[in-house]
Design a protein around this motif. Structure first.
Motif, PDB file in Angstrom:
ATOM      1  N   VAL A  72       0.708  -1.329  -0.034  1.00  0.00           N
ATOM      2  CA  VAL A  72      -0.111  -0.038  -0.117  1.00  0.00           C
ATOM      3  C   VAL A  72       0.784   1.348  -0.106  1.00  0.00           C
ATOM      4  N   ASP A  74       0.682   5.490   0.180  1.00  0.00           N
ATOM      5  CA  ASP A  74      -0.062   6.581   0.307  1.00  0.00           C
ATOM      6  C   ASP A  74      -1.774   6.166   0.265  1.00  0.00           C
ATOM      7  N   GLN A  76      -3.368   3.675  -1.073  1.00  0.00           N
ATOM      8  CA  GLN A  76      -3.830   2.888  -2.079  1.00  0.00           C
ATOM      9  C   GLN A  76      -3.313   1.444  -2.249  1.00  0.00           C
ATOM     10  N   GLN A  77      -4.071   0.610  -2.714  1.00  0.00           N
ATOM     11  CA  GLN A  77      -3.255  -0.447  -3.098  1.00  0.00           C
ATOM     12  C   GLN A  77      -2.270  -0.337  -4.157  1.00  0.00           C
ATOM     13  N   SER A  78      -1.190  -0.944  -4.225  1.00  0.00           N
ATOM     14  CA  SER A  78      -0.175  -0.673  -5.285  1.00  0.00           C
ATOM     15  C   SER A  78       0.319  -2.161  -5.695  1.00  0.00           C
TER      16      SER A  78
END
Length: 174
Positions: A72, A74, A76-78
């Motif tokens: 993750v 910031d 958000q899933q990445s």
């Protein structure tokens, strides 16, 4: 912005300098002592002479580690990839001293990088061999010669999730 990204990608493809390293076979006649020493520990000469350490006196049962799924950035899933590399003898001894100082056992010590990724506020899961849910695992990062505690957000079977704010050398201690 799109033009800038396109230009950056085009320049990277045009002017990239990929380095490929192949294992060089060194004739035993050139370095007979190295050949014997490497053979004694079941390694090739390049492995034996490498400065990256995976086994050494006083370091037993170093846990295998890799980046896990579900990074993750910031909030958000990445799909970001973090590279987990071996470290040299000095870093291993430094991590062992930290484990002794906090009354634990060093599981592993690695250098973590993420080329091309802005690592600010990352939550990264690592697959760490031998860790069980409920274990107390501490993680420290070497910053200018001082170990700083890293927030551990979850410990599960074979997994430790931590908050990462920059690349560096990390030690996992049980």
């Amino acid at each position: 912005m799109k033009r800038f990204l396109a230009l950056s990608c085009a320049l990277a493809l045009t002017f990239s300098t990929t380095v490929c390293a192949a294992e060089t076979v060194v004739p035993a006649k050139d370095f007979p002592i190295l050949d014997k020493l490497a053979e004694a520990v079941d390694k090739s000469i390049p492995e034996y002479t490498s400065n990256a350490v995976c086994e050494m006196d006083g370091v037993d049962d170093v846990a295998t580690i890799a980046q896990g799924d579900g990074c993750v950035l910031d909030g958000q899933q990445s799909g970001a990839t973090f590279i987990v590399d071996k470290v040299d003898v000095g870093a291993i001894r430094y991590a062992q001293n930290q484990a002794d100082a906090v009354g634990g056992k060093m599981l592993t010590v690695v250098e973590v990088t993420a080329p091309g990724v802005d690592i600010v506020n990352a939550v990264v899961p690592f697959t760490v061999e031998g860790v069980k849910a409920g274990d107390t695992v501490s993680v420290f990062k070497a910053v200018e010669g001082v170990w700083q505690a890293v927030e551990v957000t979850a410990v599960a079977d074979e997994s430790v999730t931590i908050k990462v704010d920059s690349a560096g050398i990390f030690t996992f201690i049980k």
